[in-house]
Design a protein around this motif. Sequence first.
Motif, mmCIF file in Angstrom:
data_model
loop_
_atom_site.group_PDB
_atom_site.id
_atom_site.type_symbol
_atom_site.label_atom_id
_atom_site.label_comp_id
_atom_site.label_asym_id
_atom_site.label_seq_id
_atom_site.Cartn_x
_atom_site.Cartn_y
_atom_site.Cartn_z
ATOM 1 N N LYS A 28 -5.894 4.451 17.132
ATOM 2 C CA LYS A 28 -6.525 3.219 16.646
ATOM 3 C C LYS A 28 -6.989 3.331 15.192
ATOM 4 O O LYS A 28 -7.198 2.321 14.531
ATOM 5 N N VAL A 31 -4.245 3.082 10.756
ATOM 6 C CA VAL A 31 -3.887 1.721 10.355
ATOM 7 C C VAL A 31 -4.026 1.566 8.841
ATOM 8 O O VAL A 31 -4.788 2.278 8.193
ATOM 9 N N ARG A 37 -2.389 -3.233 9.758
ATOM 10 C CA ARG A 37 -1.210 -2.917 10.563
ATOM 11 C C ARG A 37 -1.185 -1.433 10.904
ATOM 12 O O ARG A 37 -1.620 -0.597 10.120
ATOM 13 N N ALA A 38 -0.632 -1.120 12.070
ATOM 14 C CA ALA A 38 -0.463 0.279 12.450
ATOM 15 C C ALA A 38 0.525 0.942 11.506
ATOM 16 O O ALA A 38 1.499 0.327 11.079
ATOM 17 N N ASP A 40 2.466 4.955 10.452
ATOM 18 C CA ASP A 40 2.856 6.222 11.057
ATOM 19 C C ASP A 40 2.538 7.372 10.104
ATOM 20 O O ASP A 40 1.957 7.176 9.048
#
Length: 69
Positions: A28, A31, A37-38, A40
Amino acid sequence: LLICAGCSVRATERETVKGPLGRRYHVKCLVCGVCGRAVDGESRVGAEGGLRCEGCRKGVGRRERVGGG
């Protein structure tokens, strides 16, 4: 125990994922600091240390989406 790079709360390795620069994050907390937005582990870290998604890094983030349509 580890410290989440996003929220600075202690966590186990199972509770976190590897993010940019090899730091560990809660899912969580991984971001974009601009649009939420998520992201990586391949995302970038901005000059002030916040995470940036590809769109916000290139300047097409939330600021333009909100005002532009």
